[in-house]
Write a protein that holds these residues in place. Structure first.
Motif, short mmCIF file in Angstrom:
data_model
loop_
_atom_site.label_atom_id
_atom_site.label_comp_id
_atom_site.label_asym_id
_atom_site.label_seq_id
_atom_site.Cartn_x
_atom_site.Cartn_y
_atom_site.Cartn_z
N ILE A 109 31.50 43.19 31.57
CA ILE A 109 30.75 43.32 32.81
C ILE A 109 29.54 42.40 32.82
CG2 ILE A 109 29.39 44.92 34.23
CD1 ILE A 109 32.23 45.53 34.48
N GLY A 110 28.91 42.19 31.71
CA GLY A 110 27.73 41.33 31.66
C GLY A 110 27.99 39.89 32.02
N HIS A 111 29.27 39.47 32.01
CA HIS A 111 29.63 38.09 32.33
C HIS A 111 30.15 37.95 33.76
CE1 HIS A 111 30.47 37.83 27.77
NE2 HIS A 111 29.20 37.63 28.03
N ALA A 163 32.65 44.99 44.52
CA ALA A 163 33.55 44.36 43.56
C ALA A 163 32.76 43.66 42.46
CB ALA A 163 34.44 43.34 44.27
N PHE A 164 33.43 43.45 41.35
CA PHE A 164 32.93 42.60 40.28
C PHE A 164 33.73 41.30 40.36
CE2 PHE A 164 32.17 46.90 38.74
CZ PHE A 164 30.84 46.81 38.40
N ILE A 165 33.06 40.18 40.21
CA ILE A 165 33.72 38.88 40.30
C ILE A 165 33.75 38.29 38.90
CG2 ILE A 165 33.70 36.62 41.39
CD1 ILE A 165 31.90 37.91 43.58
N MET A 166 34.97 38.24 38.33
CA MET A 166 35.18 37.76 36.97
C MET A 166 35.52 36.28 36.99
SD MET A 166 35.12 40.50 34.90
CE MET A 166 35.94 39.85 33.48
N ILE A 189 37.56 42.24 41.07
CA ILE A 189 37.90 43.60 40.64
C ILE A 189 37.19 44.53 41.60
CG2 ILE A 189 37.84 45.28 38.78
CD1 ILE A 189 39.43 42.74 38.08
N TYR A 190 37.93 45.11 42.54
CA TYR A 190 37.34 45.98 43.54
C TYR A 190 37.06 47.35 42.97
CZ TYR A 190 38.50 42.25 46.69
OH TYR A 190 38.57 41.02 47.29
N TRP A 191 36.00 47.97 43.46
CA TRP A 191 35.57 49.27 42.95
C TRP A 191 36.70 50.30 42.99
CZ3 TRP A 191 31.61 50.42 40.04
CH2 TRP A 191 31.30 51.77 39.84
N SER A 228 26.70 47.23 31.97
CA SER A 228 26.57 45.88 31.46
C SER A 228 27.20 45.62 30.10
CB SER A 228 25.11 45.47 31.41
OG SER A 228 25.01 44.14 31.01
N GLY A 229 27.55 46.28 29.24
CA GLY A 229 28.20 45.83 28.00
C GLY A 229 29.64 46.25 27.91
#
Length: 80
Positions: free
Chosen positions: A23-25, A39-42, A59-61, A7-8
């Protein structure tokens, strides 16, 4: 590694040479069957991070190359 530990961390794209955000956003896309992070969705931001444009960057793992103490190195070339 737990999601709270990520998270940070700031994401940096090595192929573009730019910072993408923290990552926290982000939102997280989780595989419902396995429970793994897919994935992370930015969110795409304008006006110095004050306004969302509605676009999202996935952003896929598999694009994550290294997770350090303060940041994550990713390579979005694998997406193209």
């Amino acid at each position: 590694m737990r999601l709270s530990e990520l998270s940070g961390k700031e994401m940096v794209d090595v192929s573009r040479g730019e910072r993408l955000g923290f990552i926290g956003h982000t939102d997280v896309l989780i595989d419902e069957e396995t429970g793994y992070v897919r994935a992370f969705i930015m969110p795409t931001l304008k006006w110095f991070g004050m306004k969302k444009t509605g676009d999202e960057m996935y952003i896929y793992w598999e694009q994550i190359k290294k997770i350090g103490d303060d940041l994550m190195i990713i390579d979005t070339r694998e997406e193209e």
